[in-house]
Enzyme design. Structure first.
Site, PDB file in Angstrom:
ATOM      1  N   CYS A 170     -27.898 -10.236 -10.235  1.00 16.56           N
ATOM      2  CA  CYS A 170     -29.086  -9.887 -10.807  1.00 16.56           C
ATOM      3  C   CYS A 170     -29.254 -10.590 -12.104  1.00 16.56           C
ATOM      4  O   CYS A 170     -29.426 -11.728 -12.237  1.00 16.56           O
ATOM      5  CB  CYS A 170     -28.979  -8.317 -10.739  1.00 16.56           C
ATOM      6  SG  CYS A 170     -30.680  -7.787 -11.433  1.00 16.56           S
ATOM      7  N   ASP A 227     -36.345  -8.854  -1.389  1.00 17.06           N
ATOM      8  CA  ASP A 227     -36.449  -8.495  -2.691  1.00 17.06           C
ATOM      9  C   ASP A 227     -37.634  -8.284  -3.465  1.00 17.06           C
ATOM     10  O   ASP A 227     -38.470  -9.037  -3.577  1.00 17.06           O
ATOM     11  CB  ASP A 227     -35.528  -9.725  -3.474  1.00 17.06           C
ATOM     12  CG  ASP A 227     -35.057  -9.206  -4.783  1.00 17.06           C
ATOM     13  OD1 ASP A 227     -35.956  -8.626  -5.487  1.00 17.06           O
ATOM     14  OD2 ASP A 227     -33.939  -9.889  -5.073  1.00 17.06           O
ATOM     15  N   HIS A 262     -32.667  -6.618  -2.684  1.00 18.85           N
ATOM     16  CA  HIS A 262     -32.024  -7.116  -3.718  1.00 18.85           C
ATOM     17  C   HIS A 262     -30.733  -6.072  -3.923  1.00 18.85           C
ATOM     18  O   HIS A 262     -30.793  -4.786  -3.779  1.00 18.85           O
ATOM     19  CB  HIS A 262     -32.891  -6.829  -5.158  1.00 18.85           C
ATOM     20  CG  HIS A 262     -32.322  -7.127  -6.579  1.00 18.85           C
ATOM     21  ND1 HIS A 262     -32.671  -8.255  -6.919  1.00 18.85           N
ATOM     22  CD2 HIS A 262     -31.712  -6.472  -7.334  1.00 18.85           C
ATOM     23  CE1 HIS A 262     -31.868  -8.505  -8.182  1.00 18.85           C
ATOM     24  NE2 HIS A 262     -31.494  -7.492  -8.402  1.00 18.85           N
TER      25      HIS A 262
END
Length: 294
Positions: A170, A227, A262
């Site tokens: 991330c 995502d 994600h």
């Protein structure tokens, strides 16, 4: 992408805020992600490893980090080194666990606390507060210098400076791309769902897509199909840019995992996808090995 757009974990009776929110680097989980989803929590033991907190000098500042490596002789040149770059939640138990997983593969893996000057990432009670009060104040230049200091510390403490890789998730995924363009000594990198594009600012003057001409090492990008914060059109733009970039950029590769969200590596969160995580982890290890970081 910052973590505001990720669903927060659902409640579980087995793990409490008191159990997990602790000050020590590498232990506990950030308050902003509590409670964790215990049914998917993976734990890698430290038996046969040298693992735990260390302190890295960065000028006069003493930066905390979590290090794991095999508890055996390192060989003539030391262990290959992997810099592990955390999510916005800092070096909590999941990140420490990843360093231990890498150590079991023969690496000296080290995760520095890159936000500590700005604040305690584990203390903020929610993600918007964490982003506003800590993450948004962290300059890319500071992070690059801290990672340089971490690589130097590893080389002086059992690591092989000629076998250096980086991986991050991330926020750390974006930083992984940046570091692959920053350090000419890096040999390989793996970026997990890191943001690729964005507007320039004083603290973030460039983003990964702006640096494809400067990459020193090929990067393996590991991305999620669903995502919400990193749309596939930005991934496609990055693929096209890499094809026109440096020699290392042209050797880079981006893999999109179907049906994933994600954070699919984060085994303490609802976004965890075991099949994709295991596949991506194997790809990362093979990527490092193929580039001499093993």
């Amino acid at each position: 992408m910052l973590e505001q757009e990720i669903d927060k974990p659902t409640a579980t009776p087995d793990y409490s805020r008191r159990d997990f929110v602790r000050a020590s680097v590498g232990s506990g989980f950030a308050a902003a992600v509590m409670p964790v989803t215990a049914q998917t929590l993976v734990s890698t033991g430290s038996g046969g490893l040298v693992a735990g907190p260390v302190t890295i000098p960065v000028g006069s500042f003493q930066m905390p980090a979590y290090r794991a490596q095999p508890d055996k002789p390192a060989g003539k040149n030391g262990f290959p080194v992997v810099l592990v770059i955390s999510e916005i939640f800092g070096v909590h138990e999941h990140i420490a666990d990843l360093t231990r997983r890498l150590a079991r593969q023969g690496y000296l893996a080290i995760a520095p606390e890159l936000f500590i000057r700005q604040g305690d990432a584990k203390a903020a009670v929610d993600i918007p507060t964490l982003v506003r009060d800590v993450i948004s104040k962290v300059p890319d230049a500071q992070v690059m210098a801290d990672l340089d200091a971490t690589a130097a510390w590893a080389a002086a403490n059992g690591g092989d400076a000629t076998r250096l890789a980086a991986t991050g998730m991330c926020w750390g995924g974006r930083i992984t791309w940046l570091y692959a363009a920053h350090n000419p000594k890096i040999e390989a990198a793996a970026a997990w769902y890191g943001r690729l594009v964005g507007e320039a600012s004083a603290l973030q003057p460039k983003h990964p897509i702006d640096l494809v001409g400067s990459l020193h090492a090929p990067v393996l990008g590991l991305y999620a199909e669903k995502d919400g914060g990193i749309p596939l059109d930005s991934v496609d733009k990055m693929k096209a840019a890499l094809a026109q970039g440096s020699a290392a950029a042209r050797k880079s590769e981006i893999v999109v995992f179907p049906g994933t969200q994600h954070g699919f590596l984060a085994d303490y969160r609802p976004s965890f996808d075991r099949q994709a995580a295991e596949d991506a982890w194997k790809r990362m290890l093979a990527w490092f090995e193929a580039r001499g970081v093993a």
